[in-house]
Design an enzyme around this catalytic site. Sequence first.
Site, PDB file in Angstrom:
ATOM      1  N   HIS A   1     -19.569  -4.702  12.958  1.00 24.27           N
ATOM      2  CA  HIS A   1     -20.001  -5.903  13.671  1.00 24.27           C
ATOM      3  C   HIS A   1     -19.647  -5.800  15.149  1.00 24.27           C
ATOM      4  O   HIS A   1     -18.760  -5.026  15.536  1.00 24.27           O
ATOM      5  CB  HIS A   1     -19.351  -7.137  13.054  1.00 24.27           C
ATOM      6  CG  HIS A   1     -19.516  -7.238  11.578  1.00 24.27           C
ATOM      7  ND1 HIS A   1     -18.618  -6.678  10.691  1.00 24.27           N
ATOM      8  CD2 HIS A   1     -20.497  -7.788  10.825  1.00 24.27           C
ATOM      9  CE1 HIS A   1     -19.028  -6.897   9.449  1.00 24.27           C
ATOM     10  NE2 HIS A   1     -20.173  -7.556   9.498  1.00 24.27           N
TER      11      HIS A   1
ATOM     12  N   ASP B   1     -18.497  -8.371  17.174  1.00 29.36           N
ATOM     13  CA  ASP B   1     -17.350  -9.220  17.536  1.00 29.36           C
ATOM     14  C   ASP B   1     -17.459  -9.718  18.970  1.00 29.36           C
ATOM     15  O   ASP B   1     -16.451  -9.906  19.654  1.00 29.36           O
ATOM     16  CB  ASP B   1     -16.028  -8.473  17.322  1.00 29.36           C
ATOM     17  CG  ASP B   1     -15.744  -8.199  15.859  1.00 29.36           C
ATOM     18  OD1 ASP B   1     -16.471  -8.728  15.007  1.00 29.36           O
ATOM     19  OD2 ASP B   1     -14.792  -7.450  15.568  1.00 29.36           O
TER      20      ASP B   1
ATOM     21  N   HIS C   1     -12.867 -14.380  14.097  1.00 30.25           N
ATOM     22  CA  HIS C   1     -12.797 -12.917  14.001  1.00 30.25           C
ATOM     23  C   HIS C   1     -14.072 -12.244  14.506  1.00 30.25           C
ATOM     24  O   HIS C   1     -14.090 -11.023  14.675  1.00 30.25           O
ATOM     25  CB  HIS C   1     -12.440 -12.458  12.580  1.00 30.25           C
ATOM     26  CG  HIS C   1     -13.532 -12.597  11.563  1.00 30.25           C
ATOM     27  ND1 HIS C   1     -13.463 -11.995  10.326  1.00 30.25           N
ATOM     28  CD2 HIS C   1     -14.708 -13.279  11.566  1.00 30.25           C
ATOM     29  CE1 HIS C   1     -14.543 -12.294   9.622  1.00 30.25           C
ATOM     30  NE2 HIS C   1     -15.304 -13.062  10.356  1.00 30.25           N
TER      31      HIS C   1
ATOM     32  N   ASP D   1     -11.918  -1.500  12.533  1.00 29.73           N
ATOM     33  CA  ASP D   1     -12.158  -2.414  11.418  1.00 29.73           C
ATOM     34  C   ASP D   1     -12.611  -1.569  10.231  1.00 29.73           C
ATOM     35  O   ASP D   1     -13.602  -0.831  10.330  1.00 29.73           O
ATOM     36  CB  ASP D   1     -13.242  -3.420  11.811  1.00 29.73           C
ATOM     37  CG  ASP D   1     -13.447  -4.524  10.797  1.00 29.73           C
ATOM     38  OD1 ASP D   1     -13.305  -4.260   9.585  1.00 29.73           O
ATOM     39  OD2 ASP D   1     -13.766  -5.651  11.212  1.00 29.73           O
TER      40      ASP D   1
ATOM     41  N   ASP E   1     -14.252  -2.220   7.804  1.00 30.13           N
ATOM     42  CA  ASP E   1     -15.610  -2.448   7.305  1.00 30.13           C
ATOM     43  C   ASP E   1     -16.641  -1.562   7.994  1.00 30.13           C
ATOM     44  O   ASP E   1     -17.812  -1.554   7.619  1.00 30.13           O
ATOM     45  CB  ASP E   1     -16.002  -3.926   7.368  1.00 30.13           C
ATOM     46  CG  ASP E   1     -16.272  -4.467   8.769  1.00 30.13           C
ATOM     47  OD1 ASP E   1     -16.503  -3.686   9.699  1.00 30.13           O
ATOM     48  OD2 ASP E   1     -16.253  -5.709   8.930  1.00 30.13           O
TER      49      ASP E   1
ATOM     50  N   GLU F   1      -8.706  -5.936   8.835  1.00 33.78           N
ATOM     51  CA  GLU F   1      -9.662  -6.499   7.872  1.00 33.78           C
ATOM     52  C   GLU F   1      -9.579  -5.893   6.471  1.00 33.78           C
ATOM     53  O   GLU F   1     -10.548  -5.957   5.709  1.00 33.78           O
ATOM     54  CB  GLU F   1     -11.105  -6.403   8.402  1.00 33.78           C
ATOM     55  CG  GLU F   1     -11.353  -7.210   9.677  1.00 33.78           C
ATOM     56  CD  GLU F   1     -11.490  -8.711   9.468  1.00 33.78           C
ATOM     57  OE1 GLU F   1     -11.396  -9.174   8.299  1.00 33.78           O
ATOM     58  OE2 GLU F   1     -11.680  -9.431  10.473  1.00 33.78           O
TER      59      GLU F   1
END
Length: 302
Positions: A127, A129, A142, A229, A231, A274
């Site tokens: 993402h 962010d 977040h 992160d 993810d 995360e």
Amino acid sequence: MRPVHIIGVPLDLGGNRRGVDMGPSAFRIAGLGERLTALGMTVIDEGDLVAPIPETKAAGDPHKKYIREISKVCERLYKSALAALDKGGVPLVLGGDHSLAAGSVAASADFVRRSGGKIGVIWVDAHGDMNTPASSGSGNVHGMPLAALLGQEPAELSRIGGFSPKVEPGNTVLIGIRNLDEREKEIVRASGVRVFTMKDIDRGGIAAAMEQALAIAGSGTSGVHVSFDLDVCDPAIAPGVGTPVKGGLDYREAHMAMEMLADSGLLRALDLVEVNPILDDRNMTAVLGVELAASALGQKIL
């Protein structure tokens, strides 16, 4: 070899799904300290910072939920990470949700700023962010820390450390992006930040992307802060994250990125964020994070 200061940040206020407050413990259970010590590093575990849980606090402004509490945790992290840097160490920050980076990157920026330098940032994430309270559809903070570090809202995060912006777009790189909402796409395109989407990585390879990222983040700077992160990795190897997105970095791509980071000698500080053990399978995401930390800090294949 600089000592590694582990700082746990059990922050679970920035997203929708509970559980990332257990991330720091998951990393430790996966043997983070022992793994780094075995590589010959001096490891200092600073323990966990105090962070409230959402069940005990009111969300407040729906456009930036829990912002007051999040900013207080980030202020504590800023001071703790800055103290580690002052001692000649490398802050290794364990999350917790990604809003914590407003504090950790502020510390890196302030540390090099004292000697007239600036910090480069490599943001490894599915993402962007870079939402603001005005653009976010969820109000989840977040999704906002990079916007704050670049000098945008929320002001409660951008003013941490007493100066803003913390980083310049020309020294900021996003790697692994594959999930942006329409308004955030516009923000990212207009920001001047260099972006390597998963399409770019598919076409050119992670080595080329990381080589360019290090050149951009390291150009004219006093080093690089990497905010990673989990993810960004494909859910097949990192299922224990709050916002999994198919089509992420595979195991070797993630390690290649961290190995190249270590080879560059530019690393000032590293965030690993995360990890949600509730959603994980036998702690495999935290184990992956430990392995990636080892690669970033200098573990070699040969």
